[in-house]
Design a protein around this motif. Structure first.
Motif, short mmCIF file in Angstrom:
data_model
loop_
_atom_site.label_atom_id
_atom_site.label_comp_id
_atom_site.label_asym_id
_atom_site.label_seq_id
_atom_site.Cartn_x
_atom_site.Cartn_y
_atom_site.Cartn_z
N MET A 1 0.89 -1.24 0.05
CA MET A 1 0.03 -0.04 -0.03
C MET A 1 1.00 1.22 0.10
O MET A 1 1.94 1.20 0.90
N ALA A 2 0.63 2.11 -1.03
CA ALA A 2 1.27 3.32 -1.07
C ALA A 2 1.19 4.23 0.24
O ALA A 2 0.11 4.53 0.75
N ASP A 3 2.33 5.12 0.61
CA ASP A 3 1.84 5.97 1.75
C ASP A 3 1.84 7.33 1.26
O ASP A 3 2.43 7.65 0.02
N SER A 4 1.14 8.25 1.62
CA SER A 4 0.71 9.58 1.16
C SER A 4 1.85 10.52 1.61
O SER A 4 1.68 11.60 1.30
N ASN A 5 2.73 10.03 2.51
CA ASN A 5 3.72 11.00 3.27
C ASN A 5 4.86 11.31 1.82
O ASN A 5 5.53 10.61 1.29
N PRO A 6 4.62 12.98 1.67
CA PRO A 6 5.49 13.27 0.60
C PRO A 6 7.20 13.06 1.03
O PRO A 6 8.03 13.13 0.09
N ALA A 7 7.54 12.82 2.15
CA ALA A 7 8.91 12.46 2.62
C ALA A 7 9.32 11.47 2.42
O ALA A 7 10.49 10.99 2.71
N ASN A 8 8.35 10.56 2.23
CA ASN A 8 8.83 8.90 2.16
C ASN A 8 9.53 8.88 0.65
O ASN A 8 8.99 9.20 -0.24
N PHE A 9 10.47 8.08 0.76
CA PHE A 9 11.58 8.33 -0.38
C PHE A 9 10.81 7.26 -1.57
O PHE A 9 10.99 7.64 -2.76
N ALA A 10 9.93 6.42 -1.12
CA ALA A 10 9.41 5.69 -2.29
C ALA A 10 8.33 6.47 -3.10
O ALA A 10 7.98 6.12 -4.16
N ASN A 11 7.69 7.34 -2.43
CA ASN A 11 6.92 8.53 -3.31
C ASN A 11 7.85 9.59 -4.10
O ASN A 11 7.03 10.32 -4.80
N LEU A 12 8.99 9.67 -3.95
CA LEU A 12 9.78 10.88 -4.70
C LEU A 12 9.84 10.21 -6.10
O LEU A 12 10.05 9.01 -6.52
#
Length: 102
Positions: A1-12
């Motif tokens: 499940m994707a995290d919505s935290n913009p600081a999460n490296f997976a979301n960059l």
């Protein structure tokens, strides 16, 4: 499940991740100016041929590797010392002396 935290490296974005990684690599390996300031180093950071610093650091690494090998032989797989271990005796003496110095 994707995290919505913009600081999460997976979301960059991938290009942003590469830029961050490059900064870390440059910081950990130093810049070429450090190599240029040291006579035992080539501009790419490697040692010059016959470098005294390379000999010194190589010897230091060899001693550390040997100490780890000796320590590994003196220990059981669970990390405890083998019965009659010379290393256990040496470290015990060292600890005893240190305790009495305080």
């Amino acid at each position: 499940m994707a995290d919505s935290n913009p600081a999460n490296f997976a979301n960059l974005p991938k290009d942003e991740l590469r830029e961050i990684a490059a900064k870390g690599g440059h910081a950990s390996h130093g810049s070429n100016s450090q190599a240029e300031d040291h006579p035992d180093r080539n501009p790419d950071g490697t040692f010059t041929k016959g470098s005294e610093l390379a000999k010194e650091l190589g010897a230091k690494g060899g001693h550390v590797a040997h100490e780890h090998a000796v320590e590994k032989e003196a220990r059981n797989p669970d990390g405890t010392f083998k019965a009659g271990s010379k290393l256990a005796q040496e470290l015990g003496e060292k600890g005893g002396h240190a305790a009495h110095e305080k």
